[in-house]
Design a protein around this motif. Structure first.
Motif, PDB file in Angstrom:
ATOM      1  N   GLU A 444      44.155   2.093 -39.891  1.00  5.89           N
ATOM      2  CA  GLU A 444      45.403   1.502 -39.417  1.00  5.89           C
ATOM      3  C   GLU A 444      45.713   1.950 -37.995  1.00  5.89           C
ATOM      4  O   GLU A 444      46.213   1.176 -37.176  1.00  5.89           O
ATOM      5  CB  GLU A 444      46.539   1.894 -40.368  1.00  5.89           C
ATOM      6  N   GLU A 447      43.520  -0.048 -35.736  1.00  3.02           N
ATOM      7  CA  GLU A 447      44.029  -1.411 -35.648  1.00  3.02           C
ATOM      8  C   GLU A 447      45.224  -1.490 -34.687  1.00  3.02           C
ATOM      9  O   GLU A 447      45.350  -2.420 -33.887  1.00  3.02           O
ATOM     10  CB  GLU A 447      44.421  -1.914 -37.033  1.00  3.02           C
ATOM     11  N   ARG A 448      46.096  -0.461 -34.789  1.00  9.51           N
ATOM     12  CA  ARG A 448      47.255  -0.459 -33.878  1.00  9.51           C
ATOM     13  C   ARG A 448      46.804  -0.267 -32.440  1.00  9.51           C
ATOM     14  O   ARG A 448      47.343  -0.886 -31.523  1.00  9.51           O
ATOM     15  CB  ARG A 448      48.229   0.662 -34.288  1.00  9.51           C
ATOM     16  N   ARG A 450      43.856  -1.199 -31.254  1.00 16.67           N
ATOM     17  CA  ARG A 450      43.212  -2.437 -30.842  1.00 16.67           C
ATOM     18  C   ARG A 450      44.248  -3.512 -30.466  1.00 16.67           C
ATOM     19  O   ARG A 450      44.113  -4.221 -29.471  1.00 16.67           O
ATOM     20  CB  ARG A 450      42.308  -2.973 -31.973  1.00 16.67           C
ATOM     21  N   ARG A 517      42.127  -8.545 -40.977  1.00  8.77           N
ATOM     22  CA  ARG A 517      42.664  -7.650 -39.960  1.00  8.77           C
ATOM     23  C   ARG A 517      42.484  -6.187 -40.336  1.00  8.77           C
ATOM     24  O   ARG A 517      42.358  -5.326 -39.479  1.00  8.77           O
ATOM     25  CB  ARG A 517      44.160  -7.949 -39.722  1.00  8.77           C
ATOM     26  N   LYS A 518      42.542  -5.911 -41.618  1.00 12.02           N
ATOM     27  CA  LYS A 518      42.440  -4.515 -42.061  1.00 12.02           C
ATOM     28  C   LYS A 518      41.063  -4.291 -42.636  1.00 12.02           C
ATOM     29  O   LYS A 518      40.598  -5.033 -43.476  1.00 12.02           O
ATOM     30  CB  LYS A 518      43.508  -4.185 -43.117  1.00 12.02           C
ATOM     31  N   ARG A 519      40.444  -3.250 -42.236  1.00 11.22           N
ATOM     32  CA  ARG A 519      39.113  -2.891 -42.713  1.00 11.22           C
ATOM     33  C   ARG A 519      39.225  -2.127 -43.999  1.00 11.22           C
ATOM     34  O   ARG A 519      39.970  -1.169 -44.109  1.00 11.22           O
ATOM     35  CB  ARG A 519      38.411  -2.023 -41.650  1.00 11.22           C
TER      36      ARG A 519
END
Length: 530
Positions: A444, A447-448, A450, A517-519
């Motif tokens: 997370e 992701e933030r 990125r 979007r989330k791995r």
């Protein structure tokens, strides 16, 4: 021959009455007691023996004869002088006879020393005897307290001695006085004085009747016979055994008794004993005033000298303004440079952040996710193949070992292994949950990052991305060479035709699903937990 010759003439004494031995002994005893009664006899004491019954047996002799003497237990206390071998005395008593052994003796109920010379010889002999026991040693004597709270006085309550002591104490320094009344001469003197000394020592410190801090044994002057009670062994031993310091004040200055040697301090007179017992109160007050004045003078002088020393030292120190001037200047310079330094640091950090964000690409992230998924699938495939073999092998080993184990031992071992397995399972669950949570948090966070540093955020600020197919066009020459261009804005893409190609419809990017979007974090490697 006459008629009278027919009668025999008796032998002399033939007509005397006959006595038995007991009758004759009794007659002799009655004759002695009736003829002599009470007698006073002077002589030297010989053998002295005290029986277990308490009776006294001793001999009274001179240079030619010896008389046995007896004193019954109830008569001993009234003798006046205890018999000692070699002492010249005058005894009083009743002459009697002891019929079983045909001996006469004197039942003595009073003894007096025959003359001053005999008393002095007896006194010297007793002094040497007590001195040999260490009762007069200076090393065992205690110091007299400087200011006793309670003073015990052993003396006659009706004589001038107690009045002199109380008057002198009242003049010098009033103290609390306890009086133990005693006879100061005669037969009762020695036992009463020794009982008084021991009685004061038996008092409990801090009790209802306070225990004295000092004892005074006092008596006025008199002859050697009058003071003889203070030469008795019982009095001397009581004084030597006293735990309370004791002052002896018996007689005048020229009078000396054995209690003077055993006491902790000898005073020539009772008045002198009171003077040595307490200091003069006025002298104490004057001494306190003097000491107080000296202390005040010393304190004042010390404070004054130290104040002057501080002032002298302060002149050698620099002033506060001089000490703070250089640090103040450094603070001013640092304050002036602070805004510029903050702006420079902010720009440097912003540039470093832009460089780090430029390296992040969506394709790279997708590649890493796909690689992780492939590894996970391969590990699952290998696990499906290897797990049955491992289970089979472990089952065979377990069967082999079970054949060698006893059931009860196996049950205990299984119980312990079960507890350990539960603990490890709980630990595995905790570690797995913690590791998954950590991976999820890291993903997370990435992701933030990125989303923050990606080009979509740049598009929102008014920028656009020009593409020629899959390639990104960054120069005018590249755009001129491309047959078709596609411009991506914040809200979608716009195809731009170059030459005669018709323009394409704008393309709006579809939002990515949350799963894309989330791995998804990979499954935890169980083998790394052990």
């Amino acid at each position: 021959m006459s008629d009278f010759d027919l009668i025999d003439d008796p032998q002399p004494g033939q007509n005397a009455p006959e006595f038995t031995v007991s009758e004759l002994s009794g007659a002799i005893k009655r004759t002695l007691e009736g003829e002599f009664g009470r007698v006073r006899v002077k002589g030297e004491l010989g053998r002295v023996m005290r029986a277990k019954s308490g009776h006294l047996y001793f001999d009274l002799k001179d240079d030619r004869s010896v008389i046995n003497c007896t004193t019954w237990k109830g008569q001993v206390a009234g003798l006046g002088v205890m018999p000692e071998e070699g002492l010249e005395v005058v005894v009083e008593g009743k002459l009697s006879a002891y019929a079983p052994s045909s001996r006469y003796n004197i039942n003595v109920d009073r003894i007096a020393v025959a003359g001053v010379g005999a008393l002095m010889a007896m006194l010297e002999k007793r002094r040497k005897q007590l001195a040999s026991e260490g009762l007069f040693d200076e090393g065992r004597k205690r110091p007299i307290p400087f200011l006793p709270e309670v003073i015990g006085v052993v003396t006659s309550p009706s004589g001038a001695v107690i009045r002199d002591i109380l008057h002198r104490l009242r003049e010098r320094c009033p103290r609390k006085v306890l009086i133990w009344p005693v006879a100061v001469q005669g037969q009762n003197c020695a036992p009463e004085v020794s009982n008084a000394i021991r009685g004061f020592n038996a008092l409990t410190p801090g009790g209802a009747l306070p225990r004295p801090d000092l004892l005074i044994v006092a008596r006025g002057g008199g002859s050697l016979e009058d003071l003889w009670g203070f030469n008795e062994e019982s009095v001397v031993r009581a004084a030597a055994e006293s735990d309370i310091p004791l002052i002896s004040a018996v007689g005048h200055e020229t009078d000396t008794t054995l209690i003077d040697h055993a006491a902790d301090l000898r005073a020539p007179t009772p008045t002198a004993a009171a003077e040595r017992a307490v200091p003069v109160r006025l002298d104490l007050l004057a001494g306190l005033d003097t000491l107080g004045a000296r202390m005040l003078t010393g304190l004042t002088g010390g404070v004054r000298a130290r104040g002057q020393r501080v002032r002298d030292l302060s002149r050698a120190l620099p002033r506060a303004e001089e000490l703070l001037s250089t640090p103040s200047q450094r603070l001013d310079h640092a304050t002036a440079r602070l805004p510029t330094a903050l702006r420079s640091a902010t720009q440097a950090k912003r540039g470093a952040l832009a460089e780090a964000g430029a390296a992040l690409r969506p394709r790279l992230l997708r590649t890493q996710i796909e690689t992780g998924a492939q590894r996970t699938a391969q590990a699952g495939t290998r696990l499906d193949t290897a797990l049955p073999r491992v289970v089979t092998l472990q089952s065979e080993r377990l069967t082999t070992r079970a054949a060698r184990l006893r059931p009860e031992v196996l049950s205990r071992q299984l119980g312990r292994d079960g507890e350990r397995l539960d603990a490890l399972s709980a630990r595995l669950a905790r570690v797995s949950a913690a590791q998954v949570s950590g991976w999820r948090a890291a993903l997370e966070g990435l992701e933030r990052v990125r989303a923050t540093v990606g080009y979509e955020a740049t598009l929102k600020r008014g920028y656009a991305v020009v593409r020629a197919g899959e390639a990104i066009v960054t120069t005018r020459a590249g755009a001129a060479k491309a047959s078709a261009l596609e411009i991506q804005f914040q809200d979608g893409r716009l195809a731009v035709a170059t030459g005669d190609a018709p323009p394409a419809e704008p393309v709006t990017p579809k939002p990515k699903p949350a799963a894309a979007r989330k791995r998804k974090p990979p499954a935890p490697d169980q083998g790394s937990l052990f």
